[in-house]
Design a protein around this motif. Structure first.
Motif, mmCIF file in Angstrom:
data_model
loop_
_atom_site.group_PDB
_atom_site.id
_atom_site.type_symbol
_atom_site.label_atom_id
_atom_site.label_comp_id
_atom_site.label_asym_id
_atom_site.label_seq_id
_atom_site.Cartn_x
_atom_site.Cartn_y
_atom_site.Cartn_z
ATOM 1 N N VAL A 29 0.683 -1.162 -0.018
ATOM 2 C CA VAL A 29 -0.187 -0.028 0.014
ATOM 3 C C VAL A 29 0.945 1.033 0.013
ATOM 4 O O VAL A 29 1.627 1.506 0.909
ATOM 5 N N GLU A 30 1.016 1.972 -1.087
ATOM 6 C CA GLU A 30 1.800 2.991 -1.338
ATOM 7 C C GLU A 30 1.149 4.387 -0.530
ATOM 8 O O GLU A 30 0.043 4.526 -0.265
ATOM 9 N N TYR A 31 2.175 5.153 0.028
ATOM 10 C CA TYR A 31 1.674 6.410 0.719
ATOM 11 C C TYR A 31 2.440 7.488 0.640
ATOM 12 O O TYR A 31 3.615 7.323 0.128
ATOM 13 N N SER A 32 2.022 8.621 1.238
ATOM 14 C CA SER A 32 2.961 9.820 1.172
ATOM 15 C C SER A 32 2.237 10.706 2.409
ATOM 16 O O SER A 32 1.388 10.537 2.789
ATOM 17 N N PHE A 33 3.446 11.198 3.160
ATOM 18 C CA PHE A 33 2.995 12.225 4.182
ATOM 19 C C PHE A 33 3.146 13.553 3.937
ATOM 20 O O PHE A 33 3.783 13.888 2.988
ATOM 21 N N GLN A 34 2.089 14.067 4.209
ATOM 22 C CA GLN A 34 2.005 15.778 4.186
ATOM 23 C C GLN A 34 1.436 16.284 5.608
ATOM 24 O O GLN A 34 0.619 16.067 5.728
ATOM 25 N N GLU A 35 2.299 17.152 6.257
ATOM 26 C CA GLU A 35 2.032 17.638 7.674
ATOM 27 C C GLU A 35 1.591 16.493 8.428
ATOM 28 O O GLU A 35 2.261 15.508 8.707
ATOM 29 N N ARG A 36 0.411 16.320 9.082
ATOM 30 C CA ARG A 36 0.052 15.216 9.950
ATOM 31 C C ARG A 36 -1.089 14.279 9.079
ATOM 32 O O ARG A 36 -1.881 13.827 9.930
ATOM 33 N N LYS A 37 -0.712 14.448 8.125
ATOM 34 C CA LYS A 37 -1.956 13.441 7.321
ATOM 35 C C LYS A 37 -0.959 12.452 6.510
ATOM 36 O O LYS A 37 0.045 12.583 5.885
#
Length: 100
Positions: A29-37
């Protein structure tokens, strides 16, 4: 009610994906982080993989980890959006302004 099972997930932060080994191969499952998301952007399954209940349990495990880390979740992949629709108890993880 679906049976919940413990799924061993590795967070491969270099590849920005959660990984688990299944009999058919590697499921990610690919993801990315941005701030607290955390943005859940794609699910990669082996061609012969068909276990939707396992996939639901995998998503559930990832979301439970997000709860523990106090992260908001932005589902951008249709299969993950579908999970949120079927499991309204996780809608509290959505950031303000995101509706599913």
């Amino acid at each position: 009610m679906e049976q919940s099972t413990t799924i061993e997930i590795k967070d491969n932060s270099f590849a920005r994906q959660f990984e688990t080994i299944i009999p058919e191969g590697l499921l990610t499952v690919e993801y990315s982080f941005q701030e607290r998301k955390i943005f859940l952007t794609k699910i990669n399954t082996p061609d012969e993989f068909q276990d939707e209940i396992f996939l639901d349990n995998l998503i559930r495990t990832i979301l439970d980890n997000a709860i523990e880390q106090r992260l908001k979740v932005v589902p951008t992949y249709p299969r993950i959006v579908q999970f949120f629709k079927k499991n309204p108890q996780y809608k509290e993880l959505l950031p303000p302004g995101i509706r599913i």
